[in-house]
Design a protein around this motif. Structure first.
Motif, PDB file in Angstrom:
ATOM      1  N   ARG A  30       0.849  -1.109   0.240  1.00 46.63           N
ATOM      2  CA  ARG A  30       0.016  -0.076  -0.090  1.00 46.63           C
ATOM      3  C   ARG A  30       0.939   1.180   0.118  1.00 46.63           C
ATOM      4  O   ARG A  30       1.706   1.266   0.949  1.00 46.63           O
ATOM      5  CB  ARG A  30      -0.851   0.040   1.319  1.00 46.63           C
ATOM      6  CG  ARG A  30      -1.981  -0.994   1.326  1.00 46.63           C
ATOM      7  CD  ARG A  30      -2.782  -0.905   2.564  1.00 46.63           C
ATOM      8  NE  ARG A  30      -3.936  -1.767   2.347  1.00 46.63           N
ATOM      9  CZ  ARG A  30      -4.164  -3.033   2.628  1.00 46.63           C
ATOM     10  NH1 ARG A  30      -3.285  -3.735   3.046  1.00 46.63           N
ATOM     11  NH2 ARG A  30      -5.326  -3.470   2.395  1.00 46.63           N
ATOM     12  N   LEU A  32       0.891   5.356  -0.155  1.00 45.07           N
ATOM     13  CA  LEU A  32       0.197   6.716   0.156  1.00 45.07           C
ATOM     14  C   LEU A  32       1.048   7.684  -0.645  1.00 45.07           C
ATOM     15  O   LEU A  32       2.101   7.973   0.043  1.00 45.07           O
ATOM     16  CB  LEU A  32       0.014   6.906   1.635  1.00 45.07           C
ATOM     17  CG  LEU A  32      -0.607   8.332   1.833  1.00 45.07           C
ATOM     18  CD1 LEU A  32      -1.869   8.319   1.351  1.00 45.07           C
ATOM     19  CD2 LEU A  32      -0.681   8.321   3.323  1.00 45.07           C
ATOM     20  N   TYR A  60      -2.644   5.086  -2.691  1.00 48.07           N
ATOM     21  CA  TYR A  60      -3.916   5.934  -2.064  1.00 48.07           C
ATOM     22  C   TYR A  60      -3.190   7.174  -2.314  1.00 48.07           C
ATOM     23  O   TYR A  60      -2.015   7.500  -2.440  1.00 48.07           O
ATOM     24  CB  TYR A  60      -3.780   5.946  -0.673  1.00 48.07           C
ATOM     25  CG  TYR A  60      -4.279   4.415  -0.142  1.00 48.07           C
ATOM     26  CD1 TYR A  60      -5.687   4.291   0.123  1.00 48.07           C
ATOM     27  CD2 TYR A  60      -3.479   3.314  -0.242  1.00 48.07           C
ATOM     28  CE1 TYR A  60      -5.810   2.816   0.474  1.00 48.07           C
ATOM     29  CE2 TYR A  60      -3.823   1.923   0.255  1.00 48.07           C
ATOM     30  CZ  TYR A  60      -5.127   1.762   0.625  1.00 48.07           C
ATOM     31  OH  TYR A  60      -5.640   0.659   0.997  1.00 48.07           O
ATOM     32  N   VAL A  81      -8.018   9.512  -0.291  1.00 51.54           N
ATOM     33  CA  VAL A  81      -8.155   9.831   1.032  1.00 51.54           C
ATOM     34  C   VAL A  81      -7.942  11.302   1.561  1.00 51.54           C
ATOM     35  O   VAL A  81      -7.145  11.882   1.070  1.00 51.54           O
ATOM     36  CB  VAL A  81      -7.321   9.005   1.977  1.00 51.54           C
ATOM     37  CG1 VAL A  81      -7.657   7.472   1.748  1.00 51.54           C
ATOM     38  CG2 VAL A  81      -5.840   9.026   1.581  1.00 51.54           C
TER      39      VAL A  81
END
Ligand SMILES: NC(=O)C1=CN([C@@H]2O[C@H](COP(=O)(O)OP(=O)(O)OC[C@H]3O[C@@H](n4cnc5c(N)ncnc54)[C@H](OP(=O)(O)O)[C@@H]3O)[C@@H](O)[C@H]2O)[C@@H](O)CC1
Ligand SMILES: Nc1ncnc2c1ncn2[C@@H]1O[C@H](COP(=O)(O)OP(=O)(O)O)[C@@H](O)[C@H]1O
Length: 310
Positions: A30, A32, A60, A81
């Motif tokens: 993941r 970000l 993200y 987000v």
């Protein structure tokens, strides 16, 4: 003293993990990315698309809400987000279930007070691999407090300046016309104690040779890339590539070296197709899968180990 090595496709062939048939997106990491102030949604799109095209399981993007529509159109696979959610996560509050394997901060972020607050919160609360690019570097250069937090960052820091940004970061260091790129990369490592990627023709990737972060600095020179990559947004693409490789489990050092080689190799494929004049950063993104595929599938049997340069 700086030791010098070259980053070749063979180096990266050895670094890239092969995928198990049973792998799932959670295993692929993941990433970000914080990017894209008003008018700079493009920087966020480029970094995010580069991350996805380099294999991150989930990417993200934390960007102003005004950019969501652009992001969800240009990169529908990415998840938007908002900063409050990320801030709660960093502070151990809220209900964000995602653990980010890497954070990348900076492309098109601007140097506003809110960008500064975000970078400060990340430097003080996150402890994973942190890539700082573009306006993240500009914030470090203009805010001694942030420089101090970066120097004491508890995770691994990857800084990705071009020469102009490096000069801003090193304003307190004696540089002159005779300062070489190697010396500049070494000065960045000594000042920030992390990994320094000094971009440009023959990008240098440098860090301390020993884990004690004293003594010699090691620098690896990239062998891919071309002048067609001197185009706006090419650096934003690199940020996404390095974030994706780190998210997939490469150490920050391996992700930095593999990232610059893959980014340059994708640029070379784009130049083969389009030539150097009309190449744009999105072309580099589109070639990333082919560059990675070529490197993974290259035949290295019988090759001598020629990485050491001097
Ligand atoms: N679509 C988007 O949303 C895009 C958004 N973007 C985002 O915009 C933000 C600011 O980007 P930016 O280009 O305005 O700032 P920056 O790169 O610091 O240049 C400023 C000055 O620095 C110098 N300089 C530059 N490179 C140099 C070098 N290699 N070697 C030496 N010097 C060099 C040069 O000064 P000069 O030499 O012209 O005096 C130049 O004029 C950033 O966050 C980025 O992510 C872009 O990626 C584009 C696509
Ligand atoms: N002449 C060149 N040869 C090889 N690579 C280059 C050349 N010019 C630029 N690049 C690469 O393109 C990218 C440009 O990044 P950067 O200057 O940060 O652009 P931007 O801020 O517009 O995204 C870097 O990865 C750099 O190494």
């Amino acid at each position: 003293m700086t030791e010098n090595y070259e980053i070749t496709k063979k180096t990266v062939h050895k670094l890239l993990p092969r995928r198990s048939p049973y792998i799932h997106k959670g295993d692929c990491g993941r990433a970000l990315i914080l990017a894209g102030a008003s008018g700079m949604a493009g920087a966020a799109v480029l970094a995010v698309r580069a991350s996805m095209r380099s294999g991150a399981g989930l990417t993200y993007i934390c960007t102003p809400k005004a950019n969501y529509q652009v992001l969800q159109t240009a990169a529908p696979e990415a998840i938007c987000v908002d900063w409050d959610r990320v801030a709660d996560k960093l502070a151990g509050r809220g209900n964000d279930p995602w653990n980010y394997d890497v954070i990348a901060f900076g492309p098109g972020m601007g140097v506003s007070a809110s960008a500064r607050r975000m970078l400060k919160a990340i430097l003080l609360s996150y402890d994973g691999p942190l890539v700082i690019d573009a306006d993240g570097l500009n914030l470090l250069a203009r805010e001694p407090e942030l420089t101090g937090f970066a120097q004491n960052y508890s995770g691994e820091l990857i800084l990705t300046p071009h020469v102009g940004e490096a000069k801003r970061l090193l304003e307190d260091v004696n540089l002159d016309q005779t300062t070489s790129r190697e010396e500049m990369a070494e000065a960045l490592v000594r000042k920030f104690r992390g990994i320094a990627i000094l971009k440009g023709a023959g990008t240098l990737v440098a860090r301390y040779s020993s884990a004690l972060k004293t003594g010699a600095v090691t620098a690896w020179r990239n062998t891919s890339g071309n002048p067609g990559m001197a185009t706006g947004g090419a650096g934003d693409v690199l940020t996404g590539v390095i974030a994706a490789l780190t998210a997939q489990g490469l150490s920050p050092w391996d992700a930095a070296r593999a990232g610059v080689l893959i980014h340059g190799a994708a640029g070379d494929l784009a130049a083969d197709d389009k030539g150097e004049y009309g190449l744009i950063a999105s072309d580099i993104v589109e070639e990333l899968p082919y560059a990675i595929d070529e490197i993974i599938n290259m035949d290295v049997t019988g090759d001598e180990d020629e990485e050491r340069k001097s």
